[in-house]
Design a protein around this motif. Sequence first.
Motif, PDB file in Angstrom:
ATOM      1  N   ALA A  92     -38.062  55.980  -7.835  1.00  0.00           N
ATOM      2  CA  ALA A  92     -38.871  55.301  -6.815  1.00  0.00           C
ATOM      3  C   ALA A  92     -38.558  53.805  -6.790  1.00  0.00           C
ATOM      4  O   ALA A  92     -38.405  53.208  -5.713  1.00  0.00           O
ATOM      5  CB  ALA A  92     -40.358  55.539  -7.063  1.00  0.00           C
ATOM      6  N   LEU A  93     -38.432  53.200  -7.970  1.00  0.00           N
ATOM      7  CA  LEU A  93     -38.095  51.773  -8.029  1.00  0.00           C
ATOM      8  C   LEU A  93     -36.696  51.510  -7.473  1.00  0.00           C
ATOM      9  O   LEU A  93     -36.497  50.558  -6.718  1.00  0.00           O
ATOM     10  CB  LEU A  93     -38.203  51.263  -9.466  1.00  0.00           C
ATOM     11  CG  LEU A  93     -39.611  51.061  -9.987  1.00  0.00           C
ATOM     12  CD1 LEU A  93     -39.613  50.892 -11.502  1.00  0.00           C
ATOM     13  CD2 LEU A  93     -40.279  49.870  -9.313  1.00  0.00           C
ATOM     14  N   LEU A  94     -35.749  52.352  -7.847  1.00  0.00           N
ATOM     15  CA  LEU A  94     -34.389  52.191  -7.323  1.00  0.00           C
ATOM     16  C   LEU A  94     -34.350  52.313  -5.810  1.00  0.00           C
ATOM     17  O   LEU A  94     -33.618  51.583  -5.137  1.00  0.00           O
ATOM     18  CB  LEU A  94     -33.468  53.251  -7.926  1.00  0.00           C
ATOM     19  CG  LEU A  94     -32.909  52.999  -9.316  1.00  0.00           C
ATOM     20  CD1 LEU A  94     -32.162  54.232  -9.812  1.00  0.00           C
ATOM     21  CD2 LEU A  94     -32.011  51.779  -9.333  1.00  0.00           C
ATOM     22  N   SER A  95     -35.136  53.223  -5.286  1.00  0.00           N
ATOM     23  CA  SER A  95     -35.105  53.471  -3.837  1.00  0.00           C
ATOM     24  C   SER A  95     -35.621  52.291  -3.021  1.00  0.00           C
ATOM     25  O   SER A  95     -35.326  52.198  -1.833  1.00  0.00           O
ATOM     26  CB  SER A  95     -35.917  54.728  -3.505  1.00  0.00           C
ATOM     27  OG  SER A  95     -37.303  54.482  -3.650  1.00  0.00           O
ATOM     28  N   LEU A  96     -36.357  51.396  -3.654  1.00  0.00           N
ATOM     29  CA  LEU A  96     -36.876  50.238  -2.929  1.00  0.00           C
ATOM     30  C   LEU A  96     -35.768  49.277  -2.505  1.00  0.00           C
ATOM     31  O   LEU A  96     -35.929  48.550  -1.528  1.00  0.00           O
ATOM     32  CB  LEU A  96     -37.919  49.506  -3.772  1.00  0.00           C
ATOM     33  CG  LEU A  96     -39.194  50.292  -4.073  1.00  0.00           C
ATOM     34  CD1 LEU A  96     -40.096  49.492  -4.996  1.00  0.00           C
ATOM     35  CD2 LEU A  96     -39.912  50.672  -2.787  1.00  0.00           C
TER      36      LEU A  96
END
Length: 144
Positions: free
Chosen positions: A68-72
């Motif tokens: 989820a953090l990477l996808s930001l």
Amino acid sequence: MDYLWLKAFHIMAIVTWFSGLFYLPRLYVYHADTQDQAGDERFKIMERKLYRGITTPSMIAVILLGIALLSLNFSHYMSQPWMHAKLLLVGLLVIYHFACGYHLKQFANNNNQRSHVYFRIFNELPVFTLIGIIILAVVKPFSG
């Protein structure tokens, strides 16, 4: 979900996962050295509950929150060499996690062939990955 909330929950999951990765092999150290049936059964229960109830769910949370953090800002993160190194270390930790699961099954089936000395060394491996991951995530060496 806001970036800071994701990051906070990611860090909480990391702490919980590492608690399990540090404690489970320590249980193996003592389990490999135990001589009595009651102690053997007690260790089997403790190991199973720690692995299935805490460590594995924490690993799953770390991975999902990390994604989820990477996808930001995926393209930015994936352009950073430090992130590639960090993800490699996380991948090694996942392998270590499943190696812990393998040892859990060996103990559960009374097939453990490893000594307490082996598990003392095995127990230290996640420390080095933790050090590397923290340095990569905070210092961000190799960044442009």
